[in-house]
Design an enzyme around this catalytic site. Sequence first.
Site, mmCIF file in Angstrom:
data_model
loop_
_atom_site.group_PDB
_atom_site.id
_atom_site.type_symbol
_atom_site.label_atom_id
_atom_site.label_comp_id
_atom_site.label_asym_id
_atom_site.label_seq_id
_atom_site.Cartn_x
_atom_site.Cartn_y
_atom_site.Cartn_z
ATOM 1 N N ASP A 206 11.789 11.414 1.429
ATOM 2 C CA ASP A 206 11.873 10.019 0.980
ATOM 3 C C ASP A 206 13.268 9.455 1.255
ATOM 4 O O ASP A 206 13.415 8.348 1.795
ATOM 5 C CB ASP A 206 11.549 9.974 -0.523
ATOM 6 C CG ASP A 206 11.729 8.595 -1.117
ATOM 7 O OD1 ASP A 206 10.922 7.709 -0.803
ATOM 8 O OD2 ASP A 206 12.698 8.396 -1.884
ATOM 9 N N GLY B 61 9.998 1.670 -10.005
ATOM 10 C CA GLY B 61 9.459 1.052 -11.223
ATOM 11 C C GLY B 61 8.641 -0.169 -10.836
ATOM 12 O O GLY B 61 8.963 -0.862 -9.879
ATOM 13 N N GLY C 131 15.020 0.250 -4.459
ATOM 14 C CA GLY C 131 14.229 -0.555 -5.405
ATOM 15 C C GLY C 131 14.880 -1.878 -5.702
ATOM 16 O O GLY C 131 15.137 -2.695 -4.817
ATOM 17 N N GLU D 228 6.848 10.526 -5.746
ATOM 18 C CA GLU D 228 5.822 10.170 -4.758
ATOM 19 C C GLU D 228 4.534 10.916 -5.118
ATOM 20 O O GLU D 228 4.558 11.911 -5.850
ATOM 21 C CB GLU D 228 6.275 10.593 -3.351
ATOM 22 C CG GLU D 228 7.545 9.920 -2.866
ATOM 23 C CD GLU D 228 7.408 8.403 -2.705
ATOM 24 O OE1 GLU D 228 6.477 7.956 -2.047
ATOM 25 O OE2 GLU D 228 8.247 7.671 -3.260
ATOM 26 N N LYS E 48 14.600 6.354 3.907
ATOM 27 C CA LYS E 48 15.471 5.238 3.525
ATOM 28 C C LYS E 48 16.712 5.191 4.419
ATOM 29 O O LYS E 48 17.182 4.111 4.801
ATOM 30 C CB LYS E 48 15.834 5.359 2.045
ATOM 31 C CG LYS E 48 14.612 5.106 1.153
ATOM 32 C CD LYS E 48 14.782 5.605 -0.259
ATOM 33 C CE LYS E 48 13.556 5.282 -1.104
ATOM 34 N NZ LYS E 48 13.515 5.967 -2.395
ATOM 35 N N THR F 22 0.864 -1.193 0.000
ATOM 36 C CA THR F 22 0.000 0.000 0.000
ATOM 37 C C THR F 22 0.900 1.243 0.000
ATOM 38 O O THR F 22 2.102 1.146 0.250
ATOM 39 C CB THR F 22 -0.944 0.004 1.233
ATOM 40 O OG1 THR F 22 -0.154 0.001 2.419
ATOM 41 C CG2 THR F 22 -1.883 -1.194 1.217
ATOM 42 N N GLY G 12 6.617 8.123 -13.543
ATOM 43 C CA GLY G 12 6.012 7.314 -12.470
ATOM 44 C C GLY G 12 6.939 7.116 -11.286
ATOM 45 O O GLY G 12 6.709 6.249 -10.456
HETATM 46 N N1 HSE Z 1 9.851 8.501 -5.224
HETATM 47 C C1 HSE Z 1 10.889 7.526 -5.082
HETATM 48 C C2 HSE Z 1 12.043 7.889 -5.994
HETATM 49 C C3 HSE Z 1 10.347 6.162 -5.402
HETATM 50 O O1 HSE Z 1 11.899 8.851 -6.784
HETATM 51 O O2 HSE Z 1 13.088 7.284 -5.910
HETATM 52 C C4 HSE Z 1 11.135 5.026 -4.842
HETATM 53 O O3 HSE Z 1 11.131 4.974 -3.443
#
Ligand code: HSE
Length: 336
Positions: free
Chosen positions: A216, A310, A149, A205, A220, A91, A202
């Site tokens: 973000d 992705g 990712g 966020e 991490k 989610t 895509g």
């Molecule tokens: N919004 C994040 C990015 C997605 O641009 O890396 C992956 O966490």
Amino acid sequence: MTEVRISLVGYGVVGHGVVEVLERKRQLMGEIGLDLTLVSVTDHTGTYLAPDGVVAKDILDHRTLEGVANSDMAAREVFGSIDCDLVVEVTPTNIVHGQPGLGHMVDALSMGKHVVTSNKGPLVVDYRRLKDLARKNDVALKFEATVGGTMPLISLIERTLVGNTILGIRGIFNGTCNYILTRMAEEKYPYNHALTEAQELGYAEADPSYDVEGVDTAGKVAILANSIFDMDVKYGDVEVTGITGITPESLILAHKRGYAVKLIGEVPALTVKPMLVPLGSPLAVGSTLNAAAIYTDLSGTITVTGLGAGRIETASAILSDIVSIYRGNHVDAQRS
Ligand code: HSE
């Protein structure tokens, strides 16, 4: 053959990727002795139950489960009432309260289900509680997809670099910022134009300020601090500066002098800030790529790079986590 019955919670971009990848890799998984059967998919509109296994083509063309769901059970009821071994939680991330993912993970772990996730929020908000629940219930909590990712980082440290003391990690963990910085420096793109393109790819966020203000990346950094360095860090412990104050002129000047400006997260320093990186350095990756330098005592510096987001790429990291649980490779990332 080991049958693994999987419940998927979240049917957005990543959820679709998971359904597709499980279907595409069914034969390969069979060859390594795993029968991965998706038995339910839940989103905010309902649940699609398929005790004999979801047929991907029956749902993949639907953006949500509206009109496809055959049950109105919420995730918790699904875990409690159907035969499933593992929950994939994808989610959307909420870095403030972690919901709804946090509740889903607590429920699943408490009911003795393994959890594999790409959702950063719950791990930033309540990592220790989730890890303790997993331990107490003798199940795994795996989250490779949350940082970088598909770029191997947590699993690389857990498995390949096992025995090394990890001295530090420094990296680019946000594809949106990297895309904007690269485009502005190399093609003199205006900031807004570059951000719009990153959104179209895509990567950004839902609220892109999470990307460009460093939120973000800070999430991490907190996940790496907690999982790799056994720290007890929340988002607020990370010192954050985003990329919104960087002028095109400073990027172009740095580029002319042989440097790229990158948004760098550092652990255990717990900082996120724009930094100069020499253009030839392994961290000077462009476009939407992520990169991480891992500093170790035995292996020197290992640098990895790869796609940080992705649909299929994130699903790949999720699949890898699922397999690692059943191949007996589960080692706690945490080291002292
Ligand atoms: N919004 C994040 C990015 C997605 O641009 O890396 C992956 O966490």
